[in-house]
Design a protein around this motif. Structure first.
Motif, mmCIF file in Angstrom:
data_model
loop_
_atom_site.group_PDB
_atom_site.id
_atom_site.type_symbol
_atom_site.label_atom_id
_atom_site.label_comp_id
_atom_site.label_asym_id
_atom_site.label_seq_id
_atom_site.Cartn_x
_atom_site.Cartn_y
_atom_site.Cartn_z
ATOM 1 N N GLN A 52 1.075 -1.336 -0.296
ATOM 2 C CA GLN A 52 -0.017 -0.298 -0.259
ATOM 3 C C GLN A 52 0.856 1.182 0.153
ATOM 4 O OE1 GLN A 52 -3.756 0.759 1.303
ATOM 5 N NE2 GLN A 52 -3.639 -0.700 -0.559
ATOM 6 N N ILE A 53 2.061 1.531 0.590
ATOM 7 C CA ILE A 53 2.396 2.682 1.092
ATOM 8 C C ILE A 53 3.589 2.722 -0.582
ATOM 9 C CG2 ILE A 53 4.192 4.046 2.816
ATOM 10 C CD1 ILE A 53 1.292 3.585 3.572
ATOM 11 N N GLY A 54 4.063 1.288 -0.761
ATOM 12 C CA GLY A 54 4.783 1.348 -1.941
ATOM 13 C C GLY A 54 4.290 2.348 -2.110
ATOM 14 N N ARG A 55 3.012 1.650 -2.889
ATOM 15 C CA ARG A 55 1.483 2.506 -4.667
ATOM 16 C C ARG A 55 1.844 4.248 -3.653
ATOM 17 N NH1 ARG A 55 -3.389 1.445 -6.124
ATOM 18 N NH2 ARG A 55 -4.498 -0.236 -4.162
ATOM 19 N N LEU A 56 1.414 4.249 -2.277
ATOM 20 C CA LEU A 56 1.022 5.576 -2.488
ATOM 21 C C LEU A 56 2.118 6.483 -2.190
ATOM 22 C CD1 LEU A 56 -0.292 7.776 -0.356
ATOM 23 C CD2 LEU A 56 0.842 7.360 1.798
ATOM 24 N N PHE A 57 3.754 6.018 -1.901
ATOM 25 C CA PHE A 57 4.884 7.293 -2.605
ATOM 26 C C PHE A 57 4.848 7.014 -3.882
ATOM 27 C CE2 PHE A 57 7.148 7.684 1.574
ATOM 28 C CZ PHE A 57 7.141 7.299 2.307
ATOM 29 N N LYS A 58 4.971 5.683 -4.597
ATOM 30 C CA LYS A 58 4.961 5.879 -6.202
ATOM 31 C C LYS A 58 4.351 6.450 -7.114
ATOM 32 C CE LYS A 58 7.499 2.268 -8.895
ATOM 33 N NZ LYS A 58 6.385 2.264 -9.888
ATOM 34 N N ASP A 59 3.051 6.192 -6.779
ATOM 35 C CA ASP A 59 2.094 6.823 -8.091
ATOM 36 C C ASP A 59 0.599 7.610 -7.164
ATOM 37 O OD1 ASP A 59 2.180 4.107 -9.209
ATOM 38 O OD2 ASP A 59 1.148 3.106 -8.826
ATOM 39 N N ARG A 60 1.563 8.008 -5.827
ATOM 40 C CA ARG A 60 0.562 9.199 -5.780
ATOM 41 C C ARG A 60 1.322 10.601 -5.406
ATOM 42 N NH1 ARG A 60 -2.868 5.859 -7.131
ATOM 43 N NH2 ARG A 60 -4.696 5.295 -6.280
ATOM 44 N N LEU A 61 2.238 9.995 -3.792
ATOM 45 C CA LEU A 61 2.619 11.786 -3.640
ATOM 46 C C LEU A 61 3.892 12.183 -4.345
ATOM 47 C CD1 LEU A 61 2.927 10.437 -0.322
ATOM 48 C CD2 LEU A 61 1.442 12.702 -1.012
ATOM 49 N N TYR A 62 5.067 11.470 -4.989
ATOM 50 C CA TYR A 62 6.055 10.420 -6.292
ATOM 51 C C TYR A 62 5.659 11.134 -7.273
ATOM 52 C CZ TYR A 62 6.724 12.941 -1.308
ATOM 53 O OH TYR A 62 7.384 12.829 0.431
ATOM 54 N N SER A 63 4.838 10.814 -8.105
ATOM 55 C CA SER A 63 4.082 10.801 -9.470
ATOM 56 C C SER A 63 4.387 12.175 -9.359
ATOM 57 C CB SER A 63 3.477 9.830 -10.131
ATOM 58 O OG SER A 63 1.965 10.565 -9.446
ATOM 59 N N ASP A 64 4.928 11.829 -11.348
ATOM 60 C CA ASP A 64 4.827 13.569 -11.685
ATOM 61 C C ASP A 64 3.823 14.094 -11.780
ATOM 62 O OD1 ASP A 64 7.256 12.519 -12.094
ATOM 63 O OD2 ASP A 64 7.503 12.087 -14.213
ATOM 64 N N GLY A 65 3.579 15.644 -11.633
ATOM 65 C CA GLY A 65 2.509 16.144 -11.662
ATOM 66 C C GLY A 65 1.716 16.523 -10.462
ATOM 67 N N GLN A 66 0.817 17.314 -10.089
ATOM 68 C CA GLN A 66 -0.284 16.730 -9.482
ATOM 69 C C GLN A 66 -1.115 15.810 -8.814
ATOM 70 O OE1 GLN A 66 -4.171 19.478 -9.148
ATOM 71 N NE2 GLN A 66 -2.055 20.887 -8.592
ATOM 72 N N VAL A 67 -0.881 15.634 -7.357
ATOM 73 C CA VAL A 67 -1.577 14.749 -6.246
ATOM 74 C C VAL A 67 -2.443 14.064 -6.701
ATOM 75 C CG1 VAL A 67 -1.645 13.511 -3.975
ATOM 76 C CG2 VAL A 67 0.862 14.738 -4.972
ATOM 77 N N PRO A 68 -3.181 12.655 -6.965
ATOM 78 C CA PRO A 68 -4.093 12.864 -7.770
ATOM 79 C C PRO A 68 -4.974 12.323 -6.288
ATOM 80 C CG PRO A 68 -3.652 11.141 -8.482
ATOM 81 C CD PRO A 68 -2.050 11.761 -7.285
ATOM 82 N N VAL A 69 -6.192 12.721 -6.314
ATOM 83 C CA VAL A 69 -7.254 13.229 -5.005
ATOM 84 C C VAL A 69 -8.316 12.853 -5.371
ATOM 85 C CG1 VAL A 69 -6.221 14.562 -3.435
ATOM 86 C CG2 VAL A 69 -7.272 15.562 -4.589
ATOM 87 N N ASP A 70 -9.674 12.603 -4.801
ATOM 88 C CA ASP A 70 -10.746 11.960 -4.410
ATOM 89 C C ASP A 70 -11.701 13.258 -5.097
ATOM 90 O OD1 ASP A 70 -11.776 12.658 -2.518
ATOM 91 O OD2 ASP A 70 -12.019 10.529 -1.704
ATOM 92 N N GLU A 71 -13.316 13.865 -5.019
ATOM 93 C CA GLU A 71 -13.870 14.684 -4.636
ATOM 94 C C GLU A 71 -13.667 15.541 -3.159
ATOM 95 O OE1 GLU A 71 -14.919 12.110 -5.053
ATOM 96 O OE2 GLU A 71 -16.064 11.528 -2.938
#
Ligand code: NAD
Ligand code: NA
Length: 396
Positions: A306-325
């Motif tokens: 879970q946290i591997g994915r949080l860092f790689k695909d959310r927090l530190y991926s390129d561009g804006q951090v993807p979030v819900d509504e």
């Protein structure tokens, strides 16, 4: 001594140093296997010794080579008495981090207090100067307020009406009905005081005031939503009120960090077996069904995935951090998938003491629980005499 599990209700009173060490090593190897990421370099993890917080510390250190400071509240070992698992985990983490040439220091004490906040800030000033990422991952049944001295206890209760549903004793596999009376107003307020956002904000305010937050610093706290099945006791219950408060606090903190280009998020994580979650009624039954379904679909994850994915695909991926509504990061996306939830709901209706071992992953739940305490790990010789006394190398 030879250490075996001693279980009382939802907790295990003993833990195994070599098993905890192996748990940490397995997580480190998983993160190394993902390859380096462009994550943070100086990280503070509050609640760093178990569960999502430990996974966050490991991901920071072994994913982007971060220097880490970990804060936690754990019991040291004594002659003839094993330490708490978070103690052994932290000892192992620091050992491996130091071997890898990484800075790692830890503070053991009450994170809700002013003293521990000050001690942490002093350590940051002395060693790292500033912090790029603050992970807030506390799970506690009580909090003593640093200003008023009042101690609050949290409760896990529905709000408004009595809740009745299936639950399982995962040790015996016995499925029964649990009935929980609704919380009163004071219990709701107390739960918010313990698990809501006030302490997170106090940490960030104190750190900003002291100038130890780097320009562009991020902070993340963890939340949970879960399905309709557990809504009455979880998300619409007392703990859900506290999570609402935590999620609202993310916006307040984000505002307060604008001048240093900082960001604050809540990440909604997947339901996982941790010390905190095994005490919540109904949740273990839900999880045993969820794990069965997610494993069959090849999308099951533990804390580290879970946290591997949080860092790689959310927090530190390129561009804006993807979030819900509602501005939240969602790494519970696979748990909440429609096909997953439909299958779990169907199994929920069918579940009985007789069929749960077959239709649910009761065994997986049970093994995960014992793994938390360093037991039932492959490759560990549990008949061997081990030294229960283990030091955390850089404990402050
Ligand atoms: P956990 O019990 O594994 O970890 C709790 C951490 O907090 C430990 O490091 C512990 O030492 C520390 N701690 C507790 N009281 C403390 C105190 N007074 N001072 C200093 N440290 C203290 O819990 P977890 O399941 O990893 O939960 C972390 C966060 O993730 C919580 O906010 C929880 O609600 C959230 N979450 C959990 C799940 C789940 O299924 N377990 C799912 C989604 C979100
Ligand atoms: Na944690």
């Amino acid at each position: 001594m030879i250490i075996t599990p001693r279980v009382r209700g939802f907790i295990c009173l003993t833990s195994h140093p070599e098993g905890c060490d192996r748990n940490v090593l397995n997580q480190i190897n998983y993160i190394k296997g993902l390859g380096p990421n462009n994550g943070p370099k100086r990280v503070l993890v509050i609640g760093a010794s178990t569960g999502f917080g430990l996974a966050s510390r490991i991901t920071s250190a072994f994913g982007s080579g971060a220097s880490t400071i970990g804060v936690f509240f754990e019991k040291p070992s004594a002659e003839g008495k094993p330490a708490s698992p978070g103690w052994y985990n932290s000892a192992a983490f620091e050992k491996y981090a130091l071997e890898a040439g990484l800075y790692a220091k830890s503070i053991n004490g009450d994170a809700f207090s002013n003293e521990i906040k000050q001690q942490t800030i002093d350590l940051i000033k002395k060693d790292l100067g500033q912090i790029d990422l603050v992970i807030y991952s506390l799970a506690s049944p009580r909090r003593t307020h640093p200003v008023t001295g009042v101690t609050y206890n949290s409760v896990l209760k529905p709000i408004g009406t009595t809740f009745s549903n299936k639950t399982v004793d995962f040790h015996s596999g016995n499925v029964s009905t649990v009935t929980i009376n609704p919380a009163n107003e004071e219990e709701i307020e107390n739960t918010i005081a313990v698990m809501g956002g006030e302490d997170w904000k106090m940490w960030i305010d104190a750190m900003k005031e002291a100038g130890v937050l780097a320009d562009g610093a991020k902070t993340v706290a963890y939340s949970y939503i879960g399905p309709k099945l557990t809504e009455a006791v979880y998300r619409k219950g007392t703990i859900g009120r506290a999570k609402d408060d935590l999620e609202a606090t993310a916006f307040t903190i984000a505002d307060s960090l604008k001048d240093i280009h900082g960001e604050a998020y809540v990440s909604v994580n997947k339901a996982l077996v941790t010390q905190a979650s095994s005490a919540i009624p109904v949740i273990p039954l839900y999880m045993s069904l969820l794990f069965k379904v997610m494993k069959a679909k090849g999308i099951h994850e533990g804390c580290i995935e879970q946290i591997g994915r949080l860092f790689k695909d959310r927090l530190y991926s390129d561009g804006q951090v993807p979030v819900d509504e509602k501005g939240r990061i969602r790494i519970d996306d696979w748990e909440m998938r429609e096909d997953v939830q439909a299958e779990v709901a169907k199994l929920w209706d069918e579940a009985t003491t007789e069929n749960l071992a077959e239709i649910g992953d009761l065994e997986g739940y049970r093994v995960d629980f014992f793994n938390l305490f360093g037991f039932e790990l492959p490759g560990i010789d549990y008949d061997k005499d081990v030294n229960e006394i283990v030091e955390i190398p850089n404990l402050q």
